[in-house]
Design an enzyme around this catalytic site. Structure first.
Site, mmCIF file in Angstrom:
data_model
loop_
_atom_site.group_PDB
_atom_site.id
_atom_site.type_symbol
_atom_site.label_atom_id
_atom_site.label_comp_id
_atom_site.label_asym_id
_atom_site.label_seq_id
_atom_site.Cartn_x
_atom_site.Cartn_y
_atom_site.Cartn_z
ATOM 1 N N ASP A 1 0.871 -1.162 0.054
ATOM 2 C CA ASP A 1 -0.035 0.050 -0.022
ATOM 3 C C ASP A 1 1.012 1.290 -0.102
ATOM 4 O OD1 ASP A 1 0.665 -0.817 2.439
ATOM 5 O OD2 ASP A 1 -0.806 -0.086 3.529
ATOM 6 N N ASP B 1 7.188 4.139 2.872
ATOM 7 C CA ASP B 1 7.541 5.187 3.694
ATOM 8 C C ASP B 1 8.944 5.466 4.119
ATOM 9 O OD1 ASP B 1 7.264 7.041 6.079
ATOM 10 O OD2 ASP B 1 5.091 6.366 6.279
ATOM 11 N N PHE C 1 0.658 12.186 7.307
ATOM 12 C CA PHE C 1 -0.033 11.061 8.116
ATOM 13 C C PHE C 1 -1.473 10.497 7.291
ATOM 14 C CE2 PHE C 1 0.322 8.455 11.957
ATOM 15 C CZ PHE C 1 -0.312 7.472 11.418
#
Ligand code: PRP
Length: 178
Positions: free
Chosen positions: A99, A102, A151
């Site tokens: 997904d 980061d 975020f």
């Protein structure tokens, strides 16, 4: 969502278009080959479901569950396997489906783990990537969207296990996590 989200970053339509682009690229590159999609639980559940349905070439699916641990922080780069693959990937064309990338530490660990199993090829497809958060350089062949270092939740992505079921990707309001 009340005041929990600041804004929608990627709508359902944006995501659908992004997945279609990824699927077209994967179909073109693996034409005539059998491909194994390896989803990384839990976040990749939506991407796996939609990407796999958008592909025309024959594929098989498998899942890994891994967890960062060590200093009690996420993305420490120290990872343990909670659920391993059911498939022996030796000699197979493998596409890891994520997904989000980061820091890249989870994926970096996962790729070196999978490489030791001698797949015929090993590539990565991620819906989202945060270039400004990267701590390691990873070659990622298929990227849906590069996004800012904020975020984000929804479409598989959680905050404290919540928000995964949102059909879009939103920016979490800072007061929720600070
Ligand atoms: C998320 C995401 C990636 C990883 C990316 O998983 O699904 O696997 O973090 O972070 P990194 O690039 O900084 O390593 P998480 O550990 O939150 O678990 P989840 O998929 O169950 O939400």
């Amino acid at each position: 969502m009340g005041d929990k989200l600041e804004k929608v970053l990627l709508s359902e339509e944006d995501i659908r278009a992004g997945i279609a682009r990824l699927a077209a690229a994967v179909d073109a590159d693996y034409d005539g080959e059998e491909l194994l999609l390896v989803g990384v639980l839990n976040g990749a559940l939506m991407v796996m479901a939609d990407l796999s349905r958008a592909l025309h070439n024959p594929i098989t699916l498998d899942w890994m569950a891994i967890s960062s641990y060590g200093a009690g922080t996420k993305s420490s780069g120290v990872v343990r396997i909670l659920k391993d693959l059911d498939t022996d990937i030796k000699g197979k064309h493998v596409l890891v489906v994520e997904d989000i990338i980061d820091s890249g530490l989870t994926l970096s660990w996962l790729l070196s783990n999978l490489r030791q199993r001698q797949p015929a090829s090993l590539e990565v497809c991620t819906l989202l990537r945060k270039p400004d958060a990267a701590k390691v350089q990873i070659d990622v062949k298929y990227v849906g969207f590069d996004i800012p270092n904020d975020f984000v939740v929804g479409y598989g992505l959680d905050y404290d296990q919540r928000f995964r079921n949102l059909p879009f990707i939103g920016l979490l309001a800072p007061h929720v996590y600070s």
